[in-house]
Scaffold this motif. Structure first.
Motif, PDB file in Angstrom:
ATOM      1  N   GLU A 104       0.802  -1.429  -0.040  1.00 42.01           N
ATOM      2  CA  GLU A 104      -0.013   0.254  -0.017  1.00 42.01           C
ATOM      3  C   GLU A 104       0.868   1.316   0.062  1.00 42.01           C
ATOM      4  O   GLU A 104       0.447   2.373  -0.409  1.00 42.01           O
ATOM      5  CB  GLU A 104      -1.072  -0.006   1.327  1.00 42.01           C
ATOM      6  CG  GLU A 104      -0.315  -0.142   2.583  1.00 42.01           C
ATOM      7  CD  GLU A 104      -0.214  -1.576   3.211  1.00 42.01           C
ATOM      8  OE1 GLU A 104       0.052  -1.637   4.262  1.00 42.01           O
ATOM      9  OE2 GLU A 104      -0.278  -2.599   2.316  1.00 42.01           O
ATOM     10  N   ASP A 105       2.085   1.056   0.304  1.00 43.29           N
ATOM     11  CA  ASP A 105       3.037   2.423   0.312  1.00 43.29           C
ATOM     12  C   ASP A 105       3.808   2.524  -1.135  1.00 43.29           C
ATOM     13  O   ASP A 105       4.328   3.488  -1.257  1.00 43.29           O
ATOM     14  CB  ASP A 105       3.949   2.192   1.461  1.00 43.29           C
ATOM     15  CG  ASP A 105       3.662   2.286   2.844  1.00 43.29           C
ATOM     16  OD1 ASP A 105       2.246   2.684   3.044  1.00 43.29           O
ATOM     17  OD2 ASP A 105       4.059   2.045   3.748  1.00 43.29           O
ATOM     18  N   ARG A 106       3.737   1.480  -1.661  1.00 43.71           N
ATOM     19  CA  ARG A 106       4.519   1.622  -3.281  1.00 43.71           C
ATOM     20  C   ARG A 106       4.136   2.736  -4.016  1.00 43.71           C
ATOM     21  O   ARG A 106       4.911   3.250  -4.830  1.00 43.71           O
ATOM     22  CB  ARG A 106       4.532   0.318  -3.652  1.00 43.71           C
ATOM     23  CG  ARG A 106       5.265  -0.751  -2.935  1.00 43.71           C
ATOM     24  CD  ARG A 106       5.409  -1.965  -3.327  1.00 43.71           C
ATOM     25  NE  ARG A 106       6.270  -3.076  -2.419  1.00 43.71           N
ATOM     26  CZ  ARG A 106       6.908  -4.120  -3.032  1.00 43.71           C
ATOM     27  NH1 ARG A 106       6.973  -4.546  -3.975  1.00 43.71           N
ATOM     28  NH2 ARG A 106       7.389  -4.615  -1.773  1.00 43.71           N
ATOM     29  N   PRO A 107       2.764   2.989  -4.209  1.00 39.93           N
ATOM     30  CA  PRO A 107       2.179   3.764  -5.083  1.00 39.93           C
ATOM     31  C   PRO A 107       2.695   5.219  -4.770  1.00 39.93           C
ATOM     32  O   PRO A 107       3.131   5.940  -5.898  1.00 39.93           O
ATOM     33  CB  PRO A 107       0.671   3.738  -5.146  1.00 39.93           C
ATOM     34  CG  PRO A 107       0.391   2.250  -4.694  1.00 39.93           C
ATOM     35  CD  PRO A 107       1.414   2.115  -3.847  1.00 39.93           C
ATOM     36  N   GLU A 108       2.849   5.566  -3.434  1.00 37.20           N
ATOM     37  CA  GLU A 108       3.177   7.002  -3.175  1.00 37.20           C
ATOM     38  C   GLU A 108       4.740   6.989  -3.508  1.00 37.20           C
ATOM     39  O   GLU A 108       5.134   7.969  -4.044  1.00 37.20           O
ATOM     40  CB  GLU A 108       2.776   6.991  -1.866  1.00 37.20           C
ATOM     41  CG  GLU A 108       3.394   8.444  -1.207  1.00 37.20           C
ATOM     42  CD  GLU A 108       3.185   8.724   0.329  1.00 37.20           C
ATOM     43  OE1 GLU A 108       3.846   9.551   0.839  1.00 37.20           O
ATOM     44  OE2 GLU A 108       2.295   8.041   0.649  1.00 37.20           O
ATOM     45  N   LEU A 109       5.423   5.959  -3.299  1.00 38.07           N
ATOM     46  CA  LEU A 109       7.099   6.060  -3.658  1.00 38.07           C
ATOM     47  C   LEU A 109       7.206   6.285  -5.269  1.00 38.07           C
ATOM     48  O   LEU A 109       7.835   7.031  -5.512  1.00 38.07           O
ATOM     49  CB  LEU A 109       7.809   5.005  -3.139  1.00 38.07           C
ATOM     50  CG  LEU A 109       7.796   4.843  -1.674  1.00 38.07           C
ATOM     51  CD1 LEU A 109       8.325   3.212  -1.271  1.00 38.07           C
ATOM     52  CD2 LEU A 109       8.494   5.714  -1.340  1.00 38.07           C
ATOM     53  N   ASP A 111       4.881   7.501  -7.201  1.00 39.91           N
ATOM     54  CA  ASP A 111       4.415   8.820  -7.694  1.00 39.91           C
ATOM     55  C   ASP A 111       5.498   9.851  -7.356  1.00 39.91           C
ATOM     56  O   ASP A 111       5.763  10.881  -8.028  1.00 39.91           O
ATOM     57  CB  ASP A 111       3.312   9.295  -6.725  1.00 39.91           C
ATOM     58  CG  ASP A 111       1.960   8.597  -7.383  1.00 39.91           C
ATOM     59  OD1 ASP A 111       1.850   7.856  -8.393  1.00 39.91           O
ATOM     60  OD2 ASP A 111       0.803   8.428  -6.596  1.00 39.91           O
ATOM     61  N   ALA A 112       6.551   9.627  -6.298  1.00 40.03           N
ATOM     62  CA  ALA A 112       7.680  10.510  -5.998  1.00 40.03           C
ATOM     63  C   ALA A 112       8.721  10.733  -6.996  1.00 40.03           C
ATOM     64  O   ALA A 112       9.487  11.396  -7.140  1.00 40.03           O
ATOM     65  CB  ALA A 112       8.034  10.279  -4.679  1.00 40.03           C
ATOM     66  N   GLY A 113       8.493   9.592  -8.001  1.00 40.74           N
ATOM     67  CA  GLY A 113       9.516   9.321  -8.997  1.00 40.74           C
ATOM     68  C   GLY A 113      10.579   8.003  -8.913  1.00 40.74           C
ATOM     69  O   GLY A 113      11.310   7.969  -9.813  1.00 40.74           O
TER      70      GLY A 113
END
Length: 138
Positions: A104-109, A111-113
């Protein structure tokens, strides 16, 4: 044509960010990268995001591999990405994250590049192949 085919090796920084003191995985991936013919720089333990950004920029790396097991990835990795962007190096650096990162944390990472997140059990061959296929051309 990959940069290795052009006669230059892929330059990688393997970095440990934050207070995480477990670096076995970082050493294993650094060795795999060296065995694959990549130039490898290891940051050492307990580096601040700013120190990692400085090292990546000063060493002019193609690939930044961030090893993090502390659970602070949603705080520390975006700081690194922002720092790279501040130096104009975000677009020219393939950023990978390795460690125990919840799905669940991977999409945010991403999105950050971050280009990819590699968790426990990822084969060295898979990681090396990803770098070969995605490292920026210089």
């Amino acid at each position: 044509m990959s940069s290795e085919q052009e006669g230059t090796s892929i330059r990688c920084l393997v970095a440990k960010v934050g207070l995480d003191g477990h670096d076995r995985g970082a050493h294993v991936i650094a060795r795999a990268f060296r065995d694959a013919g990549f130039e490898v720089i290891y940051s050492g333990l307990h580096k601040a995001p700013e120190e990692i950004v400085q090292a990546a920029v000063q060493e002019d790396v193609d690939v930044l591999g961030i090893s993090i097991l502390s659970g602070a990835h949603n705080t520390l990795v975006p700081k690194i990405m922002d720092g790279l962007e501040g130096y104009g190096a975000k677009e020219d650096t393939l950023v990978l994250v390795g460690g125990v990162i919840p799905e669940e944390d991977r999409p945010e990472l991403m999105d950050a590049g971050v280009a990819a997140v590699f968790g426990p059990g990822t084969s060295m061959e898979e990681t090396v192949e990803f770098v070969r296929e995605n490292a920026p051309q210089r």
